[in-house]
Design a protein around this motif. Structure first.
Motif, mmCIF file in Angstrom:
data_model
loop_
_atom_site.group_PDB
_atom_site.id
_atom_site.type_symbol
_atom_site.label_atom_id
_atom_site.label_comp_id
_atom_site.label_asym_id
_atom_site.label_seq_id
_atom_site.Cartn_x
_atom_site.Cartn_y
_atom_site.Cartn_z
ATOM 1 N N SER A 124 0.835 -1.209 0.000
ATOM 2 C CA SER A 124 0.000 0.000 0.000
ATOM 3 C C SER A 124 0.866 1.254 0.000
ATOM 4 O O SER A 124 0.577 2.219 -0.716
ATOM 5 C CB SER A 124 -0.928 -0.019 1.212
ATOM 6 N N ASP A 125 1.938 1.240 0.782
ATOM 7 C CA ASP A 125 2.855 2.385 0.817
ATOM 8 C C ASP A 125 3.528 2.583 -0.543
ATOM 9 O O ASP A 125 3.640 3.710 -1.032
ATOM 10 C CB ASP A 125 3.934 2.191 1.888
ATOM 11 N N TRP A 126 3.990 1.467 -1.155
ATOM 12 C CA TRP A 126 4.615 1.556 -2.475
ATOM 13 C C TRP A 126 3.624 2.086 -3.501
ATOM 14 O O TRP A 126 3.954 2.935 -4.336
ATOM 15 C CB TRP A 126 5.163 0.203 -2.930
ATOM 16 N N ARG A 127 2.392 1.575 -3.445
ATOM 17 C CA ARG A 127 1.358 2.007 -4.388
ATOM 18 C C ARG A 127 1.142 3.514 -4.267
ATOM 19 O O ARG A 127 1.114 4.233 -5.267
ATOM 20 C CB ARG A 127 0.068 1.240 -4.104
ATOM 21 N N SER A 128 0.983 4.007 -3.051
ATOM 22 C CA SER A 128 0.762 5.446 -2.826
ATOM 23 C C SER A 128 1.933 6.274 -3.346
ATOM 24 O O SER A 128 1.735 7.293 -4.011
ATOM 25 C CB SER A 128 0.549 5.727 -1.337
ATOM 26 N N LYS A 129 3.143 5.836 -3.043
ATOM 27 C CA LYS A 129 4.350 6.566 -3.475
ATOM 28 C C LYS A 129 4.445 6.600 -5.000
ATOM 29 O O LYS A 129 4.678 7.661 -5.593
ATOM 30 C CB LYS A 129 5.582 5.902 -2.880
ATOM 31 N N LEU A 130 4.265 5.453 -5.653
ATOM 32 C CA LEU A 130 4.394 5.388 -7.105
ATOM 33 C C LEU A 130 3.284 6.167 -7.812
ATOM 34 O O LEU A 130 3.535 6.846 -8.811
ATOM 35 C CB LEU A 130 4.414 3.935 -7.568
ATOM 36 N N LEU A 131 2.057 6.078 -7.309
ATOM 37 C CA LEU A 131 0.957 6.820 -7.934
ATOM 38 C C LEU A 131 1.145 8.331 -7.773
ATOM 39 O O LEU A 131 0.859 9.095 -8.700
ATOM 40 C CB LEU A 131 -0.396 6.380 -7.370
ATOM 41 N N ALA A 132 1.632 8.777 -6.623
ATOM 42 C CA ALA A 132 1.878 10.207 -6.415
ATOM 43 C C ALA A 132 2.969 10.708 -7.367
ATOM 44 O O ALA A 132 2.824 11.777 -7.977
ATOM 45 C CB ALA A 132 2.271 10.473 -4.964
ATOM 46 N N ALA A 133 4.027 9.934 -7.527
ATOM 47 C CA ALA A 133 5.110 10.334 -8.445
ATOM 48 C C ALA A 133 4.615 10.334 -9.881
ATOM 49 O O ALA A 133 4.945 11.230 -10.666
ATOM 50 C CB ALA A 133 6.297 9.388 -8.280
ATOM 51 N N ARG A 134 3.807 9.343 -10.243
ATOM 52 C CA ARG A 134 3.292 9.258 -11.614
ATOM 53 C C ARG A 134 2.358 10.424 -11.925
ATOM 54 O O ARG A 134 2.367 10.952 -13.034
ATOM 55 C CB ARG A 134 2.564 7.919 -11.787
ATOM 56 N N LYS A 135 1.599 10.854 -10.943
ATOM 57 C CA LYS A 135 0.673 11.987 -11.131
ATOM 58 C C LYS A 135 1.425 13.259 -11.502
ATOM 59 O O LYS A 135 0.974 14.036 -12.348
ATOM 60 C CB LYS A 135 -0.140 12.198 -9.848
ATOM 61 N N VAL A 136 2.593 13.447 -10.919
ATOM 62 C CA VAL A 136 3.426 14.618 -11.223
ATOM 63 C C VAL A 136 4.099 14.450 -12.585
ATOM 64 O O VAL A 136 4.142 15.370 -13.396
ATOM 65 C CB VAL A 136 4.484 14.827 -10.109
ATOM 66 N N TRP A 137 4.604 13.253 -12.847
ATOM 67 C CA TRP A 137 5.398 12.978 -14.043
ATOM 68 C C TRP A 137 4.580 12.951 -15.330
ATOM 69 O O TRP A 137 5.058 13.362 -16.381
ATOM 70 C CB TRP A 137 6.126 11.643 -13.843
#
Length: 192
Positions: A11-24
């Protein structure tokens, strides 16, 4: 990032990756990555020549497979399908799709067609994160894993952004996870 600040759970990895992808996703690099990944997917599909190609409706900065859909129909005369995810009991099947914007939604509000059920011979599987060994981090519902477990004859190809690459120690594959045949990114093809 310091070792003790690394995400500890899926869940932590999912949140981190989705937040980074939203910016990128709105950067020029993302536009270039979209074109490069589409080329990589089409190269693999040219080898596989699917009769029925399962895709997905893109969301949250995923690779957008709509260009692949149009190109595959033209190049291979294949038929297209999109998933329908049902909440209770949790399961997913694919429905024939004509390539036009779908007029209905599945139980999660994701656009899907109302076509006949079909089992594609090749399916593109969106990945939030992945390992080079073929393990996938999705959105946590387990729909693609259930589908792949029920249809082991289907060639499942993950599509992901290179920034989503994890180690097996990071992802910690679980007993219900089904590895993908390959994972394609904008710069690599990882075969399991």
């Amino acid at each position: 990032m310091a070792e003790n600040n690394l995400p500890r759970t899926r869940s932590d990895w999912r949140s981190k990756l989705l937040a980074a992808r939203k910016v990128w996703i709105n950067t020029p690099e993302a536009e270039q990555a979209q074109a490069a990944l589409q080329d990589r997917v089409m190269t693999i599909l040219a080898e596989l020549e699917p009769d029925y190609l399962g895709l997905y409706w893109p969301m949250q900065g995923e690779f957008n497979p709509m260009g692949v859909a149009a190109a595959a129909q033209q190049a291979f005369a294949c038929r297209l399908a999109l998933p329908f995810a049902q909440k209770s009991p949790p399961q997913m099947h694919f429905r024939l799709w004509n390539g036009q914007p779908p007029g209905t939604q599945d139980d999660h509000g994701i656009p899907c067609p109302d076509g006949s059920p079909v089992v594609p011979d090749v399916v593109l599987v969106p990945c939030v994160g992945f390992t080079p060994e073929g393990w996938r981090l999705g959105y946590g519902g387990g729909y693609f894993d259930r589908f792949m477990a029920a249809h082991p004859q289907v060639t499942a190809l993950g599509v992901a952004w290179e920034a989503g690459r994890l180690t097996q120690a990071d992802l910690q594959p679980q007993s219900h996870d089904i590895p993908l045949m390959a994972i394609l990114t904008e710069s690599n093809t990882w075969s399991s």
